[in-house]
Design a protein around this motif. Structure first.
Motif, PDB file in Angstrom:
ATOM      1  N   GLU A 213      72.884  20.788  72.043  1.00 20.85           N
ATOM      2  CA  GLU A 213      73.409  21.921  72.879  1.00 20.85           C
ATOM      3  C   GLU A 213      74.520  22.440  71.700  1.00 20.85           C
ATOM      4  N   SER A 214      74.764  21.674  70.676  1.00 21.11           N
ATOM      5  CA  SER A 214      76.004  21.351  70.458  1.00 21.11           C
ATOM      6  C   SER A 214      75.479  21.973  68.697  1.00 21.11           C
ATOM      7  N   ARG A 215      74.650  21.404  68.096  1.00 14.81           N
ATOM      8  CA  ARG A 215      73.724  21.915  67.405  1.00 14.81           C
ATOM      9  C   ARG A 215      72.780  22.860  67.415  1.00 14.81           C
ATOM     10  N   GLU A 216      73.005  23.683  68.735  1.00 12.72           N
ATOM     11  CA  GLU A 216      71.807  24.484  69.286  1.00 12.72           C
ATOM     12  C   GLU A 216      72.777  26.239  68.587  1.00 12.72           C
ATOM     13  N   SER A 217      73.802  25.217  68.968  1.00  9.98           N
ATOM     14  CA  SER A 217      75.506  26.335  69.463  1.00  9.98           C
ATOM     15  C   SER A 217      75.366  26.955  67.630  1.00  9.98           C
ATOM     16  N   LEU A 218      75.740  26.101  67.251  1.00 15.38           N
ATOM     17  CA  LEU A 218      76.489  26.207  66.069  1.00 15.38           C
ATOM     18  C   LEU A 218      75.678  26.990  65.261  1.00 15.38           C
ATOM     19  N   GLY A 219      73.357  26.261  65.296  1.00 19.10           N
ATOM     20  CA  GLY A 219      73.119  27.560  64.732  1.00 19.10           C
ATOM     21  C   GLY A 219      72.856  28.516  64.760  1.00 19.10           C
ATOM     22  N   LEU A 220      72.898  28.877  66.119  1.00 21.27           N
ATOM     23  CA  LEU A 220      72.747  30.178  66.061  1.00 21.27           C
ATOM     24  C   LEU A 220      73.697  30.548  65.407  1.00 21.27           C
ATOM     25  N   LEU A 221      75.078  30.179  65.708  1.00 26.50           N
ATOM     26  CA  LEU A 221      76.322  31.256  65.166  1.00 26.50           C
ATOM     27  C   LEU A 221      76.429  31.569  63.349  1.00 26.50           C
ATOM     28  N   ILE A 222      75.435  30.485  63.106  1.00 24.76           N
ATOM     29  CA  ILE A 222      75.431  30.695  61.089  1.00 24.76           C
ATOM     30  C   ILE A 222      74.328  31.465  61.516  1.00 24.76           C
ATOM     31  N   CYS A 223      73.589  31.792  62.281  1.00 22.81           N
ATOM     32  CA  CYS A 223      72.922  32.824  62.370  1.00 22.81           C
ATOM     33  C   CYS A 223      73.097  34.483  62.664  1.00 22.81           C
ATOM     34  N   PHE A 224      74.610  34.128  63.784  1.00 25.01           N
ATOM     35  CA  PHE A 224      74.925  36.011  63.764  1.00 25.01           C
ATOM     36  C   PHE A 224      75.744  36.306  62.146  1.00 25.01           C
ATOM     37  N   LEU A 225      75.855  35.060  62.200  1.00 25.07           N
ATOM     38  CA  LEU A 225      76.963  35.363  60.888  1.00 25.07           C
ATOM     39  C   LEU A 225      76.139  35.879  59.610  1.00 25.07           C
ATOM     40  N   GLY A 226      74.647  35.776  59.498  1.00 23.78           N
ATOM     41  CA  GLY A 226      73.886  36.048  58.321  1.00 23.78           C
ATOM     42  C   GLY A 226      73.168  37.490  58.969  1.00 23.78           C
ATOM     43  N   MET A 227      72.851  37.319  60.641  1.00 23.32           N
ATOM     44  CA  MET A 227      72.891  39.061  60.961  1.00 23.32           C
ATOM     45  C   MET A 227      74.025  40.392  60.176  1.00 23.32           C
ATOM     46  N   PHE A 228      75.133  39.925  60.718  1.00 28.30           N
ATOM     47  CA  PHE A 228      76.010  39.832  60.408  1.00 28.30           C
ATOM     48  C   PHE A 228      76.360  40.924  59.137  1.00 28.30           C
ATOM     49  N   ILE A 229      76.222  39.681  58.333  1.00 32.36           N
ATOM     50  CA  ILE A 229      76.130  40.016  57.109  1.00 32.36           C
ATOM     51  C   ILE A 229      74.727  41.123  56.535  1.00 32.36           C
ATOM     52  N   LEU A 230      73.789  40.821  57.121  1.00 34.22           N
ATOM     53  CA  LEU A 230      72.968  41.841  56.694  1.00 34.22           C
ATOM     54  C   LEU A 230      72.665  42.836  57.154  1.00 34.22           C
ATOM     55  N   PHE A 231      73.705  43.478  58.946  1.00 32.16           N
ATOM     56  CA  PHE A 231      73.981  44.527  58.684  1.00 32.16           C
ATOM     57  C   PHE A 231      75.123  45.351  58.041  1.00 32.16           C
ATOM     58  N   ARG A 232      76.047  44.394  57.987  1.00 36.94           N
ATOM     59  CA  ARG A 232      77.254  44.952  56.932  1.00 36.94           C
ATOM     60  C   ARG A 232      76.729  45.776  55.683  1.00 36.94           C
ATOM     61  N   LYS A 233      75.807  44.991  54.977  1.00 34.96           N
ATOM     62  CA  LYS A 233      75.670  45.459  54.011  1.00 34.96           C
ATOM     63  C   LYS A 233      74.074  47.076  54.091  1.00 34.96           C
ATOM     64  N   ALA A 234      73.831  46.868  55.013  1.00 32.71           N
ATOM     65  CA  ALA A 234      72.202  47.945  55.113  1.00 32.71           C
ATOM     66  C   ALA A 234      73.588  48.740  55.266  1.00 32.71           C
ATOM     67  N   SER A 235      74.641  49.084  56.276  1.00 35.65           N
ATOM     68  CA  SER A 235      75.633  49.764  56.883  1.00 35.65           C
ATOM     69  C   SER A 235      76.067  50.881  55.527  1.00 35.65           C
ATOM     70  N   VAL A 236      76.525  50.019  54.022  1.00 35.55           N
ATOM     71  CA  VAL A 236      76.949  50.460  52.929  1.00 35.55           C
ATOM     72  C   VAL A 236      76.397  50.990  52.548  1.00 35.55           C
ATOM     73  N   GLN A 237      75.440  49.942  52.557  1.00 35.22           N
ATOM     74  CA  GLN A 237      73.925  50.295  50.857  1.00 35.22           C
ATOM     75  C   GLN A 237      73.033  51.586  51.331  1.00 35.22           C
ATOM     76  N   HIS A 238      72.870  51.142  52.917  1.00 32.52           N
ATOM     77  CA  HIS A 238      71.995  51.959  53.587  1.00 32.52           C
ATOM     78  C   HIS A 238      72.770  52.771  54.432  1.00 32.52           C
ATOM     79  N   PRO A 239      73.277  53.194  54.249  1.00 31.22           N
ATOM     80  CA  PRO A 239      74.094  54.459  55.728  1.00 31.22           C
ATOM     81  C   PRO A 239      72.525  55.465  56.483  1.00 31.22           C
ATOM     82  N   GLU A 240      71.962  55.415  56.010  1.00 32.47           N
ATOM     83  CA  GLU A 240      70.920  56.547  56.768  1.00 32.47           C
ATOM     84  C   GLU A 240      70.121  55.715  57.354  1.00 32.47           C
ATOM     85  N   ALA A 241      69.901  53.679  57.756  1.00 28.79           N
ATOM     86  CA  ALA A 241      69.314  53.532  58.314  1.00 28.79           C
ATOM     87  C   ALA A 241      69.388  53.694  59.714  1.00 28.79           C
ATOM     88  N   ILE A 242      67.977  53.324  60.591  1.00 28.45           N
ATOM     89  CA  ILE A 242      68.311  53.155  61.907  1.00 28.45           C
ATOM     90  C   ILE A 242      69.235  52.085  62.281  1.00 28.45           C
TER      91      ILE A 242
END
Length: 124
Positions: free
Chosen positions: A95-124
């Motif tokens: 469960e610790s491994r799964e939790s840390l893996g999901l946290l890594i995925c959250f950070l990746g999605m957050f980075i993707l969201f920030r990049k999309a917001s800056v570079q593609h503000p028109e995106a839905i």
């Protein structure tokens, strides 16, 4: 932006692949597969902030849900335990491994969201 999306696609695909030998692969391959698809869409310039947000929320909630196991591991066990094999009497390892893996995925999605917001503000 394509490099970040491609990197995340590769990471999430690898995460899904290593879950194939887990006792519940349907859950984890689905989660990591969803994230890989969302990242792959970014490679092709298709940014859907709603889908990215769903990925962020799902991974954050999942990580927080499993966080008591991380707490148990940190407070009551040796740090190196996480590197050893899993056993039924030590569910906190899996469960610790799964939790840390999901946290890594959250950070990746957050980075993707920030990049999309800056570079593609028109995106839905």
């Amino acid at each position: 932006m394509k490099f970040v999306s491609l990197f995340l696609f590769f990471i999430y695909t690898c995460f899904a692949y290593v879950q194939l030998n887990d006792f519940d692969p349907w859950l984890w391959v689905s989660v990591y597969g969803y994230l890989a698809i969302v990242a792959a869409m970014g490679v092709f310039g298709k940014f859907h902030k709603v889908l990215i947000t769903i990925g962020m929320l799902g991974t954050l909630i999942g990580s927080l849900w499993l966080m008591p196991s991380v707490y148990e591991w940190l407070v009551h066990h040796e740090p190196a335990d996480l590197l050893y094999g899993m056993s039924p009497d030590k569910p906190y390892i899996e469960e610790s491994r799964e939790s840390l893996g999901l946290l890594i995925c959250f950070l990746g999605m957050f980075i993707l969201f920030r990049k999309a917001s800056v570079q593609h503000p028109e995106a839905i």
